[in-house]
Design a protein around this motif. Structure first.
Motif, PDB file in Angstrom:
ATOM      1  N   THR A 126     -10.326  -4.893  10.609  1.00 53.02           N
ATOM      2  CA  THR A 126      -9.218  -3.977  10.314  1.00 53.02           C
ATOM      3  C   THR A 126      -9.093  -3.753   8.817  1.00 53.02           C
ATOM      4  N   LEU A 127      -9.240  -4.814   8.025  1.00 51.95           N
ATOM      5  CA  LEU A 127      -9.171  -4.660   6.573  1.00 51.95           C
ATOM      6  C   LEU A 127     -10.241  -3.699   6.068  1.00 51.95           C
ATOM      7  N   ARG A 128     -11.443  -3.818   6.597  1.00 53.95           N
ATOM      8  CA  ARG A 128     -12.544  -2.934   6.173  1.00 53.95           C
ATOM      9  C   ARG A 128     -12.357  -1.507   6.665  1.00 53.95           C
ATOM     10  N   SER A 129     -11.611  -1.325   7.745  1.00 52.86           N
ATOM     11  CA  SER A 129     -11.427   0.020   8.301  1.00 52.86           C
ATOM     12  C   SER A 129     -10.469   0.885   7.471  1.00 52.86           C
ATOM     13  N   LEU A 130      -9.644   0.271   6.645  1.00 53.13           N
ATOM     14  CA  LEU A 130      -8.744   1.058   5.799  1.00 53.13           C
ATOM     15  C   LEU A 130      -9.555   1.775   4.729  1.00 53.13           C
ATOM     16  N   PRO A 131      -9.288   3.057   4.477  1.00 51.66           N
ATOM     17  CA  PRO A 131     -10.149   3.848   3.604  1.00 51.66           C
ATOM     18  C   PRO A 131      -9.864   3.726   2.104  1.00 51.66           C
ATOM     19  N   PHE A 132      -8.856   3.001   1.714  1.00 52.21           N
ATOM     20  CA  PHE A 132      -8.432   2.983   0.312  1.00 52.21           C
ATOM     21  C   PHE A 132      -9.348   2.094  -0.520  1.00 52.21           C
ATOM     22  N   ARG A 133      -9.813   2.639  -1.635  1.00 54.81           N
ATOM     23  CA  ARG A 133     -10.703   1.908  -2.532  1.00 54.81           C
ATOM     24  C   ARG A 133     -10.333   2.213  -3.965  1.00 54.81           C
TER      25      ARG A 133
END
Length: 110
Positions: free
Chosen positions: A84-91
């Protein structure tokens, strides 16, 4: 015997702290905040089902969103939360795994 004084030592809590950069220098857009809230709900259910700790909330400000989770084993907690953490698009984004003292922290870039 006085059982009040025979309680076991509480387990030292470890932490998973995820940091995400948002689109502005404040609190991000309503859509960004909603995505964080949705991810938090998904991770809360997964962490509780796995019995590895608890997702303890979020913090918004300064153009960043931070998610907090605590448990007995930061590695096990991160393993459940990672998809789930990796699925968030914010970078840029990263996760700090706190296993005790600051010297024992590790960082994972997402």
């Amino acid at each position: 015997m006085d059982t009040l004084f025979d309680l076991p030592e509480p387990e030292r809590q470890q932490a998973v702290v995820a940091h995400y950069r948002l689109s502005d220098d404040q609190y991000g857009s309503p859509a960004e905040r909603e995505a964080i809230y949705d991810a938090e709900r998904v991770m809360t259910a997964a962490v509780e089902a796995a019995g590895v700790g608890e997702v303890d909330g979020n913090e918004f400000g300064g153009g960043e969103a931070v998610l907090y989770a605590y448990g007995a084993d930061a590695g096990a907690l991160f393993k459940i939360m990672e998809p789930t953490l990796r699925s968030l698009p914010f970078r840029p984004a990263n996760v700090v795994l706190r296993r005790g003292s600051r010297e024992s922290e590790s960082r994972v870039d997402l």
